[in-house]
Write an enzyme that holds these catalytic residues in place. Structure first.
Site, mmCIF file in Angstrom:
data_model
loop_
_atom_site.group_PDB
_atom_site.id
_atom_site.type_symbol
_atom_site.label_atom_id
_atom_site.label_comp_id
_atom_site.label_asym_id
_atom_site.label_seq_id
_atom_site.Cartn_x
_atom_site.Cartn_y
_atom_site.Cartn_z
ATOM 1 N N GLY A 48 0.928 -1.313 -0.251
ATOM 2 C CA GLY A 48 -0.376 0.029 -0.143
ATOM 3 C C GLY A 48 0.988 1.092 -0.164
ATOM 4 N N GLY A 49 2.123 1.278 -0.615
ATOM 5 C CA GLY A 49 2.757 2.006 -0.824
ATOM 6 C C GLY A 49 3.522 2.718 0.467
ATOM 7 C CD GLU A 62 8.776 -1.317 -8.245
ATOM 8 O OE1 GLU A 62 9.171 -2.658 -8.208
ATOM 9 O OE2 GLU A 62 8.367 -1.147 -8.721
ATOM 10 C CG HIS A 74 -2.876 4.014 -16.369
ATOM 11 N ND1 HIS A 74 -2.601 3.343 -15.620
ATOM 12 C CD2 HIS A 74 -3.539 3.245 -17.137
ATOM 13 C CE1 HIS A 74 -3.451 2.108 -16.014
ATOM 14 N NE2 HIS A 74 -4.609 2.676 -16.578
ATOM 15 C CG ASN A 129 -7.295 -3.770 -14.434
ATOM 16 O OD1 ASN A 129 -6.187 -4.372 -13.239
ATOM 17 N ND2 ASN A 129 -7.286 -3.068 -15.678
ATOM 18 N NE ARG A 156 -11.339 -5.018 -13.264
ATOM 19 C CZ ARG A 156 -11.311 -3.844 -13.590
ATOM 20 N NH1 ARG A 156 -12.148 -3.029 -14.446
ATOM 21 N NH2 ARG A 156 -10.378 -2.861 -12.479
#
Lengths: 465, 80
Positions: free
Chosen positions: A173-174, A209, A217, A299, A301
């Site tokens: 969660g960062g 990283e 995005h 994703n 979906r």
């Protein structure tokens, strides 16, 4: 009514395990395919639009999503009660819940989406990253394992490139992430990072990283039938607030043609590697400055922003995923997918942009919807409808298409001017301001651009229409 | 001492604890200072703390954890 293929005979009635605009979208697709629809609803949704459009409706529980739309048991009971032979999960709720998909399959029903094993694999960040790397899809450069000492960290840092992130191995969660601008900063930051990780997570392990400060995005739409897979080009979803997409475009106009080809081809390789079935999206970070792209996640979906891809390719993605679930093979080859024009989607949310985007449920007293060529509004609103406080704030998606991006922006400005939602505040004023912005006009943005822009351009109070 | 009920500032789902695995903000019988968090309201996936408007002793909650509540609906009573 469209011609029904023999292949579709394996499905006759779809239970729609969702609500809001996506339930409406799925009912429309199912009806065009000649399939019956049964719509689930919670106590809070007894007047929702999807119920008026579906062939039948079944109540599944109280307002709280955990007791209704997120209850796999309630959904399966509903499917049995109405005699549905397939379940469409939409997005959110149970759509990426591998256990739910498995229980649907276990009940002898068709889950409209990929198999439970693929959902599980892609839902696990480390396994998804491994699958991407194995398929030759670039992942964010980083240390494979934890750091051992300063010299090891420095050598790795130089190989990965600065700036880079120091991340706790046990974190999430960062939390506990530090950014090192150069080698000196890395050496200075490591001891405190290790101590903090030990204190916060009981494990002082760290890894490195690459830090990509100004990334876009960019995501690629995939369709797979379990054997073959194709891409339907990409979307730029960089305009985000609190990691939630606000405005999306197709295609990503700043991508050089050769990079677009590589990015899309990599997504297809990943989809083929996991024998992907249905509609899916491969998400990347794209670095404008270096032209590099890195896999984030897949994703499994249909996405909220799927309509912009439909607008630029002419492919009905929701119909396509139903056909695939019913056993059809892909109806188009990759070389038949043609990109035409430009599409933009604005998410119209029940939030007040003048009050820190405070959620604003209530009653929609009036509605005026824009039209004319190249304009589409996917919504569950109707005059007098209630927007309950229990679910997400999406009211509708205003989608425009035109031959060029500049023309699409002009059309969007016109359509936003026509769109009126009375009774509750919405994010229409945000989009109207973005359409007029010079950076937006030039497509000069990244994933943190909008939050900076909002800090500099606060939206003032507007009277409720 | 007078007993007074306090309304929900927002419509949504009421939670007594900051997270499912955490203890509740306040239990019945606890002392409450003005500004203390007594619960959370989830509206459209956004969580807003319910802060005590006044100090006193929390007599009882008038809604259950995870109940759907309307704006203005009494949530809890204080003796003060």
């Amino acid at each position: 009514m469209k011609h029904v293929d023999p292949a579709l005979m394996s499905i006759s009635k779809i239970l729609i395990a969702n609500r809001g605009e996506i339930a409406v979208r799925i009912i429309r697709a199912a009806r065009e395919l000649g399939l019956a629809t049964a719509q689930v609803f919670s106590e809070a949704d007894r007047d929702m639009l999807a119920l008026k459009l579906a062939d039948e409706a079944i109540e599944i529980g109280p307002a709280q999503a955990t007791k209704s739309y997120l209850s796999g048991e309630a959904i399966l009971r509903a499917a049995a009660a109405v005699g549905a032979d397939a379940i469409h999960p939409g997005y959110g709720f149970l759509s990426e819940n591998a256990d739910f998909a498995a229980s649907v399959e276990g009940a002898g029903l068709t889950f409209i989406g990929p198999g439970a094993n693929v959902i599980r694999q892609m839902g696990d960040k480390a396994r998804a990253r491994e699958a991407a790397a194995a398929a030759g899809v670039p992942t964010v450069p980083g240390s494979q394992g934890r750091l051992t000492d300063f010299n090891h960290a420095l050598a790795l840092g130089r190989r990965i490139g600065f700036p880079l992130m120091i991340k706790p191995s046990a974190g999430g969660g960062g939390r506990g992430i530090r950014v090192a601008e150069d080698a000196d900063a890395l050496v200075n930051l490591l001891p405190a990072a290790a101590a903090e990780a030990k204190a916060a997570f009981g494990d002082g392990g760290l890894y490195l990283e690459r830090f990509i400060a100004r990334a876009r995005h960019v995501e690629v739409q995939i369709l797979g039938d379990g054997e073959d897979a194709i891409h339907l080009y990409e979307r730029d979803c960089s305009l985000q607030r609190r990691r939630q997409k606000v405005w999306e475009e197709a295609p990503a106009t700043m991508l050089p043609a050769d990079i677009r080809e590589r990015l899309c081809a990599a997504a297809v390789r990943l989809a083929r590697a996991v024998a992907y079935r249905g509609a899916g999206t491969v998400e990347y970070l794209y670095d404008d400055e270096t032209g590099e792209f890195f896999f984030i996640e897949m994703n499994t979906r249909i996405q909220v922003e799927h309509p912009i891809t439909e607008m630029v390719t002419g492919v009905d993605l929701v119909c396509a995923m139903i056909r695939i679930a019913a056993g059809e093979k892909l109806r188009i080859r990759q070389d038949e997918v043609a990109l035409k024009g430009h599409a933009i989607e604005c998410r119209i949310n029940a939030e007040d942009p003048a009050r820190q985007f405070m959620p604003a449920p209530g009653v929609v007293t009036a509605l005026r919807v824009p039209a004319a060529p190249g304009v589409r509004f996917d919504t569950m609103l109707y005059p007098g409808c209630v927007v309950p406080p229990f679910y997400d704030s999406l009211l509708g998606k205003l989608i425009v298409w035109d031959e060029t991006r500049a023309a699409a922006l002009a059309r969007l400005g016109r359509a936003l001017g026509e769109l009126k939602i009375g009774g509750i505040p919405t994010t229409i004023p945000l989009h109207a301001a973005l359409v007029r912005d010079a950076d937006v006009a030039a497509a000069r943005f990244h994933t943190r651009w909008l939050e900076t822009w909002l800090a500099a351009n606060p939206l003032v109070e507007t009277a409720l229409p | 001492m007078a007993r007074k009920a306090f309304p929900s500032p927002l419509p949504g789902v009421f939670y007594r604890a900051p997270a499912p695995d955490k203890p509740p903000f306040k239990s019945e019988g606890d002392a409450v200072a003005a500004g203390d968090a007594v619960g959370l309201i989830e509206v459209m996936k956004i969580f807003t703390p319910v802060l005590a408007e006044e100090g006193g002793r929390l007599v009882k909650f008038l809604v259950e954890n995870e109940d759907a509540v309307m704006a203005g609906q009494p949530l809890y009573e204080l003796d003060r």
